[in-house]
Enzyme design. Structure first.
Site, PDB file in Angstrom:
ATOM      1  N   ASN A 113       0.858  -1.181   0.000  1.00 37.75           N
ATOM      2  CA  ASN A 113       0.000   0.000   0.000  1.00 37.75           C
ATOM      3  C   ASN A 113       0.901   1.240   0.000  1.00 37.75           C
ATOM      4  O   ASN A 113       2.128   1.127  -0.086  1.00 37.75           O
ATOM      5  CB  ASN A 113      -1.010  -0.036   1.155  1.00 37.75           C
ATOM      6  CG  ASN A 113      -0.343   0.064   2.523  1.00 37.75           C
ATOM      7  OD1 ASN A 113       0.823   0.454   2.643  1.00 37.75           O
ATOM      8  ND2 ASN A 113      -1.065  -0.302   3.566  1.00 37.75           N
ATOM      9  N   LEU A 116      -3.954   1.667  -3.685  1.00 32.76           N
ATOM     10  CA  LEU A 116      -4.142   3.089  -3.371  1.00 32.76           C
ATOM     11  C   LEU A 116      -5.462   3.338  -2.656  1.00 32.76           C
ATOM     12  O   LEU A 116      -6.070   4.396  -2.818  1.00 32.76           O
ATOM     13  CB  LEU A 116      -4.071   3.895  -4.680  1.00 32.76           C
ATOM     14  CG  LEU A 116      -2.736   3.793  -5.442  1.00 32.76           C
ATOM     15  CD1 LEU A 116      -2.895   4.259  -6.881  1.00 32.76           C
ATOM     16  CD2 LEU A 116      -1.655   4.588  -4.736  1.00 32.76           C
ATOM     17  N   GLY A 117      -5.931   2.370  -1.888  1.00 34.18           N
ATOM     18  CA  GLY A 117      -7.189   2.536  -1.148  1.00 34.18           C
ATOM     19  C   GLY A 117      -8.334   2.765  -2.110  1.00 34.18           C
ATOM     20  O   GLY A 117      -8.458   2.077  -3.135  1.00 34.18           O
ATOM     21  N   ALA A 176      -8.538  -5.755   6.409  1.00 33.03           N
ATOM     22  CA  ALA A 176      -8.359  -6.917   5.527  1.00 33.03           C
ATOM     23  C   ALA A 176      -8.690  -6.652   4.057  1.00 33.03           C
ATOM     24  O   ALA A 176      -8.683  -7.594   3.256  1.00 33.03           O
ATOM     25  CB  ALA A 176      -9.121  -8.144   6.024  1.00 33.03           C
ATOM     26  N   ALA A 177      -8.938  -5.402   3.694  1.00 31.88           N
ATOM     27  CA  ALA A 177      -9.164  -5.121   2.264  1.00 31.88           C
ATOM     28  C   ALA A 177      -7.893  -5.437   1.473  1.00 31.88           C
ATOM     29  O   ALA A 177      -7.951  -6.045   0.398  1.00 31.88           O
ATOM     30  CB  ALA A 177      -9.575  -3.667   2.071  1.00 31.88           C
ATOM     31  N   GLY A 178      -6.747  -5.047   2.024  1.00 31.33           N
ATOM     32  CA  GLY A 178      -5.474  -5.346   1.358  1.00 31.33           C
ATOM     33  C   GLY A 178      -5.211  -6.842   1.307  1.00 31.33           C
ATOM     34  O   GLY A 178      -4.705  -7.369   0.307  1.00 31.33           O
ATOM     35  N   ASP A 179      -5.569  -7.544   2.378  1.00 33.05           N
ATOM     36  CA  ASP A 179      -5.377  -9.010   2.398  1.00 33.05           C
ATOM     37  C   ASP A 179      -6.273  -9.678   1.357  1.00 33.05           C
ATOM     38  O   ASP A 179      -5.870 -10.639   0.688  1.00 33.05           O
ATOM     39  CB  ASP A 179      -5.706  -9.571   3.785  1.00 33.05           C
ATOM     40  CG  ASP A 179      -4.796  -9.000   4.854  1.00 33.05           C
ATOM     41  OD1 ASP A 179      -3.644  -8.672   4.534  1.00 33.05           O
ATOM     42  OD2 ASP A 179      -5.248  -8.869   6.009  1.00 33.05           O
ATOM     43  N   GLY A 234     -15.038  -6.289   9.877  1.00 32.24           N
ATOM     44  CA  GLY A 234     -14.165  -7.385  10.294  1.00 32.24           C
ATOM     45  C   GLY A 234     -13.205  -7.838   9.204  1.00 32.24           C
ATOM     46  O   GLY A 234     -13.252  -7.357   8.065  1.00 32.24           O
ATOM     47  N   SER A 242     -15.369 -10.166   6.219  1.00 25.66           N
ATOM     48  CA  SER A 242     -15.646  -9.193   5.154  1.00 25.66           C
ATOM     49  C   SER A 242     -15.258  -9.697   3.761  1.00 25.66           C
ATOM     50  O   SER A 242     -15.545  -9.035   2.765  1.00 25.66           O
ATOM     51  CB  SER A 242     -14.889  -7.890   5.437  1.00 25.66           C
ATOM     52  OG  SER A 242     -13.497  -8.076   5.245  1.00 25.66           O
TER      53      SER A 242
HETATM   54  O1  RIB Z   1      -4.652  -6.804   7.676  1.00 31.63           O
HETATM   55  C1  RIB Z   1      -5.585  -6.920   8.709  1.00 31.63           C
HETATM   56  C2  RIB Z   1      -5.056  -7.814   9.786  1.00 31.63           C
HETATM   57  O2  RIB Z   1      -3.935  -7.212  10.386  1.00 31.63           O
HETATM   58  C3  RIB Z   1      -6.003  -8.070  10.916  1.00 31.63           C
HETATM   59  O3  RIB Z   1      -6.844  -9.167  10.679  1.00 31.63           O
HETATM   60  C4  RIB Z   1      -5.099  -8.208  12.117  1.00 31.63           C
HETATM   61  O4  RIB Z   1      -5.145  -9.464  12.722  1.00 31.63           O
HETATM   62  C5  RIB Z   1      -3.716  -7.840  11.633  1.00 31.63           C
HETATM   63  O5  RIB Z   1      -2.925  -8.940  11.382  1.00 31.63           O
END
Ligand code: RIB
Length: 310
Positions: free
Chosen positions: A184, A221-222, A249-252, A287, A291
């Site tokens: 990011n 870039l969000g 967790a959007a990036g994840d 969450g 999410s």
């Molecule tokens: O990217 C979000 C995550 O960052 C969360 O779920 C938290 O546990 C941290 O690891």
């Protein structure tokens, strides 16, 4: 057999919503409190699995109830958690997360067992890795384990997708052998050593980062979308504007979506677009793993530009 192995963190997230984040020394009232499975590694594994990839995770949780809940949850999402070690010395990782009315979060992670993920854990997963196509990692486990895993991936012929979050400076040569780096703005700034505030500065930072080793650099870039630089060129991918509930967790979800898209044989640009759709939809629910959108929800946005969350 799994196509994707995630070597990374697993946490339980303790989430409170509040109108505004407290300042240091201030007490504010919160509203809802929820306990949600999280951790960047587990989130990325869950996202890739929900979006159609076969996924295994390697890492550690504590020998405690939270650890059991984290593993059970991953299994229920179809992630192979057989290589998750139960650490008798350390507690499971947790994250304290506060989300405000604008959907912005602050996160404090107590790593616990994640901080002990070792080269031995990696070695014990060699068989799993030798059959996979992608190795996905973040920076919530020790850096020397991540670096050893990049070497093992090169030896076994896997592509490494690295999401260096939370970011910190790495030694020269650390990213040699990485296929795709996903960062990011703040992570790009830390690793490239220059400000990233818009598309042009993201592009400049991406060129700096590509010279550090990765073939592909993606800067998320969000709400503005993502920019990517690959072997055949560069492109900006805009994101659809949505009503943001929580950006956690959007990036994840982006990372998991990106790998799932590559496994669907989408070309790089389409894989980044698919990942952007997945990440965007993840901001619309509260969450971390709660999410992550379903494959049909992402497909509808990707193909038709329509939001259809059910
Ligand atoms: O990217 C979000 C995550 O960052 C969360 O779920 C938290 O546990 C941290 O690891």
């Amino acid at each position: 057999m799994a196509d994707v192995v995630v070597l990374g963190s697993m946490n339980m997230d303790l989430v409170v919503r509040t109108r505004q984040h407290p300042r240091p020394g201030e007490t504010v009232h919160g509203t809802d409190f929820v306990t949600v499975p999280g951790g960047k590694g587990a989130n990325q594994a869950a996202a890739a699995a929900r979006l159609g990839a076969s996924v295994a995770i390697v890492g550690r949780v504590g020998h405690d109830d939270l650890g059991q809940a984290i593993v059970d949850n991953l299994r229920s999402q179809g992630v192979d958690a057989s290589r998750v070690r139960r650490d008798a010395q350390r507690p499971s990782g947790i994250a304290m997360i506060v989300v405000n009315d604008a959907g912005e979060n602050t996160i404090v992670v107590a790593s616990g067992a994640n901080g002990a993920v070792s080269v031995t854990d990696l070695e014990s997963a060699r068989g799993l890795l030798s059959e996979a196509h992608y190795l996905v990692m973040q920076f919530e486990i020790p850096l020397d384990t991540v670096r050893s895993a990049i070497d093992m991936a090169a030896e076994l012929g896997l592509r490494v997708v690295l999401n260096p979050a939370p970011a910190y400076a790495v030694p020269a040569g650390f990213m040699n052998g990485v296929f795709a780096l996903v960062v990011n703005e703040t992570e790009a700034e830390t690793l490239a050593g220059q400000p990233v505030t818009d598309i042009a500065s993201a592009a400049r930072a991406a060129h700096v980062l590509q010279r550090q080793g990765p073939q592909v650099v993606i800067v998320t870039l969000g709400a503005a979308g993502a920019y990517f630089l690959g072997p055949d060129g560069e492109q900006y991918v805009p994101a659809r504007r949505v009503q943001v509930v929580d950006t956690t967790a959007a990036g994840d979800t982006f990372v998991g979506g990106f790998v799932a898209a590559l496994l669907m044989d989408l070309p790089l640009g389409d894989a980044v677009r698919y990942a952007t759709c997945a990440g965007t939809l993840a901001t619309m629910r509260l969450g971390a793993q709660t999410s992550i959108p379903r494959a049909d929800e992402v497909q509808t946005l990707f193909e038709r530009g329509e939001i259809a969350l059910t």
